[in-house]
Design a protein around this motif. Structure first.
Motif, mmCIF file in Angstrom:
data_model
loop_
_atom_site.group_PDB
_atom_site.id
_atom_site.type_symbol
_atom_site.label_atom_id
_atom_site.label_comp_id
_atom_site.label_asym_id
_atom_site.label_seq_id
_atom_site.Cartn_x
_atom_site.Cartn_y
_atom_site.Cartn_z
ATOM 1 N N PHE A 3 0.801 -1.228 0.000
ATOM 2 C CA PHE A 3 0.000 0.000 0.000
ATOM 3 C C PHE A 3 0.841 1.288 0.000
ATOM 4 N N PHE A 4 1.792 1.424 0.959
ATOM 5 C CA PHE A 4 2.522 2.696 1.053
ATOM 6 C C PHE A 4 3.418 2.934 -0.160
ATOM 7 N N ALA A 5 4.013 1.851 -0.705
ATOM 8 C CA ALA A 5 4.856 2.016 -1.903
ATOM 9 C C ALA A 5 3.973 2.416 -3.090
ATOM 10 N N TYR B 277 -9.573 12.102 9.616
ATOM 11 C CA TYR B 277 -10.547 11.017 9.711
ATOM 12 C C TYR B 277 -11.089 10.814 11.119
ATOM 13 N N ARG B 278 -10.351 11.309 12.136
ATOM 14 C CA ARG B 278 -10.942 11.216 13.473
ATOM 15 C C ARG B 278 -11.227 12.599 14.062
ATOM 16 N N ALA B 279 -11.268 13.616 13.183
ATOM 17 C CA ALA B 279 -11.506 14.978 13.666
ATOM 18 C C ALA B 279 -12.806 15.043 14.474
ATOM 19 N N VAL C 260 6.406 8.974 15.926
ATOM 20 C CA VAL C 260 7.015 8.070 14.936
ATOM 21 C C VAL C 260 5.940 7.662 13.915
ATOM 22 N N GLY C 261 6.182 7.973 12.631
ATOM 23 C CA GLY C 261 5.159 7.697 11.609
ATOM 24 C C GLY C 261 3.989 8.644 11.799
ATOM 25 N N GLY C 262 4.318 9.906 12.089
ATOM 26 C CA GLY C 262 3.287 10.884 12.476
ATOM 27 C C GLY C 262 2.619 11.607 11.315
ATOM 28 N N GLY D 189 2.010 15.647 10.835
ATOM 29 C CA GLY D 189 2.258 16.317 12.124
ATOM 30 C C GLY D 189 1.008 16.846 12.796
ATOM 31 N N HIS D 190 -0.173 16.379 12.334
ATOM 32 C CA HIS D 190 -1.420 16.907 12.910
ATOM 33 C C HIS D 190 -1.548 16.592 14.398
ATOM 34 N N ASP D 191 -1.081 15.416 14.835
ATOM 35 C CA ASP D 191 -1.209 15.078 16.258
ATOM 36 C C ASP D 191 -0.345 15.991 17.118
ATOM 37 N N GLN E 70 8.491 12.311 12.836
ATOM 38 C CA GLN E 70 9.244 11.438 11.917
ATOM 39 C C GLN E 70 8.273 10.730 10.976
ATOM 40 N N ASP E 71 8.648 10.646 9.721
ATOM 41 C CA ASP E 71 7.875 9.846 8.754
ATOM 42 C C ASP E 71 8.787 9.572 7.569
ATOM 43 N N ARG E 72 8.220 8.975 6.539
ATOM 44 C CA ARG E 72 9.012 8.661 5.344
ATOM 45 C C ARG E 72 9.358 9.964 4.620
ATOM 46 N N PRO E 73 10.477 9.969 3.861
ATOM 47 C CA PRO E 73 10.873 11.214 3.185
ATOM 48 C C PRO E 73 9.775 11.753 2.278
ATOM 49 N N ALA F 130 12.994 13.004 8.271
ATOM 50 C CA ALA F 130 12.710 11.734 7.608
ATOM 51 C C ALA F 130 13.383 10.621 8.400
ATOM 52 N N HIS F 131 12.623 9.572 8.661
ATOM 53 C CA HIS F 131 13.186 8.430 9.390
ATOM 54 C C HIS F 131 12.378 7.181 9.045
ATOM 55 N N ASP F 132 13.086 6.108 8.721
ATOM 56 C CA ASP F 132 12.442 4.818 8.465
ATOM 57 C C ASP F 132 12.359 4.075 9.795
ATOM 58 N N PHE F 133 11.135 3.787 10.248
ATOM 59 C CA PHE F 133 11.015 3.200 11.591
ATOM 60 C C PHE F 133 11.472 1.748 11.690
ATOM 61 N N PHE F 134 11.937 1.200 10.563
ATOM 62 C CA PHE F 134 12.559 -0.134 10.642
ATOM 63 C C PHE F 134 14.058 -0.025 10.902
ATOM 64 N N LEU G 283 3.354 6.324 18.851
ATOM 65 C CA LEU G 283 2.990 5.754 17.548
ATOM 66 C C LEU G 283 1.469 5.695 17.457
ATOM 67 N N HIS G 284 0.918 6.395 16.480
ATOM 68 C CA HIS G 284 -0.537 6.472 16.332
ATOM 69 C C HIS G 284 -0.972 5.810 15.022
ATOM 70 N N SER G 285 -1.813 4.824 15.116
ATOM 71 C CA SER G 285 -2.310 4.099 13.933
ATOM 72 C C SER G 285 -1.174 3.681 13.016
ATOM 73 N N VAL G 286 -0.045 3.372 13.599
ATOM 74 C CA VAL G 286 1.101 2.924 12.808
ATOM 75 C C VAL G 286 1.155 1.403 12.821
ATOM 76 N N HIS H 189 -1.003 -0.840 13.411
ATOM 77 C CA HIS H 189 -2.109 -1.625 12.832
ATOM 78 C C HIS H 189 -1.909 -1.881 11.329
ATOM 79 N N ASP H 190 -0.921 -1.203 10.755
ATOM 80 C CA ASP H 190 -0.622 -1.433 9.331
ATOM 81 C C ASP H 190 0.343 -2.603 9.132
ATOM 82 N N TRP H 191 0.801 -3.206 10.232
ATOM 83 C CA TRP H 191 1.867 -4.223 10.116
ATOM 84 C C TRP H 191 1.498 -5.489 10.862
HETATM 85 C C1 LIG Z 1 -1.988 5.186 9.048
HETATM 86 S S1 LIG Z 1 -0.766 6.406 8.910
HETATM 87 C C2 LIG Z 1 -0.833 7.164 10.494
HETATM 88 C C3 LIG Z 1 -0.319 8.570 10.476
HETATM 89 C C4 LIG Z 1 -0.441 9.318 11.813
HETATM 90 N N1 LIG Z 1 0.347 8.676 12.851
HETATM 91 C C5 LIG Z 1 -1.892 9.374 12.210
HETATM 92 O O1 LIG Z 1 -2.305 8.643 13.120
HETATM 93 O O2 LIG Z 1 -2.655 10.137 11.596
HETATM 94 C C6 LIG Z 1 0.744 5.500 8.981
HETATM 95 C C7 LIG Z 1 1.967 6.362 8.782
HETATM 96 O O3 LIG Z 1 3.127 5.520 8.812
HETATM 97 C C8 LIG Z 1 4.052 6.041 7.864
HETATM 98 N N2 LIG Z 1 5.028 4.997 7.498
HETATM 99 C C9 LIG Z 1 4.826 3.879 6.776
HETATM 100 N N3 LIG Z 1 5.964 3.185 6.655
HETATM 101 C C10 LIG Z 1 6.929 3.884 7.324
HETATM 102 C C11 LIG Z 1 8.309 3.658 7.585
HETATM 103 N N4 LIG Z 1 8.939 2.569 7.144
HETATM 104 N N5 LIG Z 1 8.974 4.574 8.334
HETATM 105 C C12 LIG Z 1 8.349 5.702 8.809
HETATM 106 N N6 LIG Z 1 7.023 5.953 8.585
HETATM 107 C C13 LIG Z 1 6.323 5.047 7.866
HETATM 108 C C14 LIG Z 1 3.154 6.456 6.706
HETATM 109 O O4 LIG Z 1 3.819 7.329 5.806
HETATM 110 C C15 LIG Z 1 1.989 7.088 7.446
HETATM 111 O O5 LIG Z 1 2.172 8.463 7.649
#
Ligand SMILES: C[S@@+](CC[C@H](N)C(=O)[O-])C[C@H]1O[C@@H](n2cnc3c(N)ncnc32)[C@H](O)[C@@H]1O
Length: 397
Positions: free
Chosen positions: A181-183, A202-204, A239-241, A244-246, A264-267, A283-287, A300-303, A305-307
Motif C-alpha cells: 500500500f505505502f509504496a 478522519y478522526r476529527a 514516529v510515523g506521524g 504532524g497533525h497530532d 518522523q515519517d518517510r521522506p 525523515a526516518h524509516d522506523f525499521f 505511535l498512532h495508527s502505525v 495496525h498497518d503491520w
Molecule cells: C496510518 S498512517 C498514520 C499517520 C499518523 N500517525 C496518524 O495517526 O494520523 C501510517 C503512517 O506511517 C508512515 N510509514 C509507513 N511506513 C513507514 C516507515 N517505514 N517509516 C516511517 N514511517 C512510515 C506512513 O507514511 C503514514 O504516515
C-alpha cells in the motif's frame, strides 16, 4: 434476540437526556442506537436497496460533486441557496444530470432541498469543501473503494484463505499491483497527498488522547521531564506521524508544554511538511534504529495496525536502545477490539486495514503479547467512553 424498535426508542430517549447534559460518549451511543433503530425498522427489501443502490449512489455522487465543485457553489450561495440549473451551468454539466444528483444527495441528507429546484448546503456538504474532508471523499472512493468492491471475488480466488501479506492481498487484487500500500501511494502522487490530508481529518472531532480527562499529560509526561536527559530537550517523538497533525493538536491543547516535539515519517511525507514552529520534522524509516535518544516519550498512532505482529515487534525493537530505563515512555495509540460487541467504527477500521494491507485490528491480549515480545511492559491502558482508540502506556521491561 435483536431489540424491538420500542426498546430502542426508550433507550434513545434516555441517551438523548445524557446527550443534552453533554455526557461523554452520549453522542456516539445515540449514533449506535439510531443505526440499530434503522435496522429494526427496515424491511429486508429496503436494506438491500440501501446497501445495494442508495449508499453506492450517494458515495458516487459525492465523488462527482467534489469533481464539479458543487459543494463549494452551494456553500457560496449561503442561506439563499442556488438552483440545480445554476449549479449545472457553473459546473458545465448537463442540467438533468445535476438535478438528479442533487435529488439523491438531498434524499440522503448530504445537501438540503428548500424549494422547487432550490438547494442549500448542510454542515456536512460545507465541510466537504475543506481540503482534508474533500480529500477523504476522493481517497476512500478511489483507493479503498475498489478494494472493498473486489473483495468477494478476491477471497473466492484464494479459496477463502486469510490474506496476511502486505504484498499480496485485496488491495493488490483490486489495483492490479504487486506493490504494498505505502509504496503504491508513493508512486501515485495525487493519492499520497489525499491520504496524508485525510489522515489529519478522519478522526476529527472524536475523543483524542490529548483531551482533558483522557490521558493525564501533566502527570505522566511533564512531571519528571528533564530537558537535559539525552542532552536534547525532547518531550515527544511522533514516529510515523504523517503531516504532524497530532503534534499540532497536542501543542494547541497544551500550549505550555516544555521540550521539543519531533515528527518522523518517510521522506515522501516529510517533504510536504514545513519544519519550525511547534515541531521539528525529520525523515526516518522506523525499521531502522531510532536516532533521537532518551526522549520522554515515543508515540505511535495508527502505525502498528498497518503491520503484522513480527513487523510490529521489529518496529518497537528499534526504539528500545534509544529509550532510557525508568524515564522514557512508549505511547501506542490504537484501537483495542473489545472481546464482545465492538462498534462499527472499530469493525470497519478492521475491515479497512484488511482490504488495504491484509492486516487487522487487535485485542488487548494481542497488544500485550506484541509489546512483551518487543521487550516492553504495559503500565496502563487509557480509554475514553465510547471512543474507538485507546492509549497504551508502556515502558522498557
Ligand atoms: C496510518 S498512517 C498514520 C499517520 C499518523 N500517525 C496518524 O495517526 O494520523 C501510517 C503512517 O506511517 C508512515 N510509514 C509507513 N511506513 C513507514 C516507515 N517505514 N517509516 C516511517 N514511517 C512510515 C506512513 O507514511 C503514514 O504516515
Amino acid at each position: 434476540m435483536s431489540p424491538t424498535p420500542e426498546a430502542i426508542l426508550a433507550q434513545l430517549q434516555a441517551t438523548g437526556s445524557a446527550y443534552s447534559e453533554k455526557k461523554p460518549g452520549a453522542r456516539e451511543q445515540l449514533l449506535n442506537l439510531a443505526h440499530s433503530l434503522i435496522s429494526s425498522l427496515e424491511l429486508p427489501s429496503e436494506a438491500i436497496q440501501r446497501m445495494g443502490w442508495a449508499e453506492p449512489a450517494r458515495a458516487a455522487h459525492c465523488r462527482i460533486a467534489v469533481d464539479l465543485g458543487l459543494f463549494e457553489s452551494l456553500k457560496d450561495s449561503g442561506e439563499l441557496g442556488i438552483s440545480g440549473k445554476a449549479l449545472a451551468a457553473k459546473a458545465g454539466a448537463d442540467e438533468t444530470l445535476i438535478a438528479r444528483t442533487l435529488k439523491h444527495l438531498a434524499a440522503m441528507n448530504v445537501v438540503a432541498e428548500t424549494g422547487a429546484d432550490k438547494y442549500v448546503g448542510t454542515p456536512l456538504s460545507n465541510a466537504l469543501t475543506e481540503p482534508k474532508y474533500r480529500d477523504g471523499i476522493i481517497y476512500t472512493y478511489d483507493v479503498a473503494g475498489p478494494s472493498f468492491r473486489g473483495l468477494p471475488e478476491y477471497l473466492k480466488s484464494i479459496k477463502y484463505a486469510l490474506p496476511t501479506k502486505l504484498t499480496d492481498g485485496p488491495f493488490q487484487g483490486a489495483h492490479k499491483t504487486e506493490l504494498p500500500f505505502f509504496a503504491w501511494l508513493d508512486q501515485s502522487p495525487p493519492y499520497l497527498e489525499k491520504f496524508n490530508n485525510y489522515m489529519s481529518a478522519y478522526r476529527a472531532g472524536k475523543p483524542s488522547w490529548v483531551d482533558q480527562g483522557f490521558y493525564p499529560i501533566e502527570e505522566r509526561l511533564v512531571e519528571g521531564f528533564d530537558a537535559n536527559t539525552g542532552g536534547n530537550d525532547v518531550l515527544l517523538v511522533d514516529v510515523g506521524g504523517g503531516l504532524g497533525h497530532d503534534l499540532r493538536e497536542l501543542k494547541e491543547k497544551h500550549p505550555s508544554l516544555p521540550g521539543k516535539l519531533i515528527l518522523q515519517d518517510r521522506p515522501e511525507v516529510i517533504s510536504a511538511v514545513s519544519s519550525g514552529g511547534v515541531l521539528e520534522a525529520t525523515a526516518h524509516d522506523f525499521f531502522t534504529p531510532q536516532p533521537v535518544k532518551e526522549a520522554r516519550a515515543y508515540y505511535l498512532h495508527s502505525v502498528l495496525h498497518d503491520w503484522d505482529d513480527d513487523d510490529c515487534v521489529r518496529i518497537l525493537e528499534q526504539l528500545r536502545p534509544a529509550m532510557k530505563l525508568g524515564y522514557s515512555k512508549l505511547l501506542v495509540n490504537e484501537i483495542i477490539v473489545p472481546d464482545r460487541n465492538p462498534t462499527w467504527p472499530v469493525t470497519s477500521m478492521d475491515q479497512l486495514v484488511f482490504v488495504l494491507g491484509a492486516m487487522g485490528e487487535r485485542t488487548e491480549a494481542r497488544w500485550e503479547d506484541i509489546l512483551k515480545r518487543a521487550g516492553f511492559k504495559v503500565v496502563h491502558i487509557y480509554s475514553y467512553e465510547m471512543g474507538s482508540e485507546s492509549l497504551i502506556e508502556a515502558e522498557l521491561a
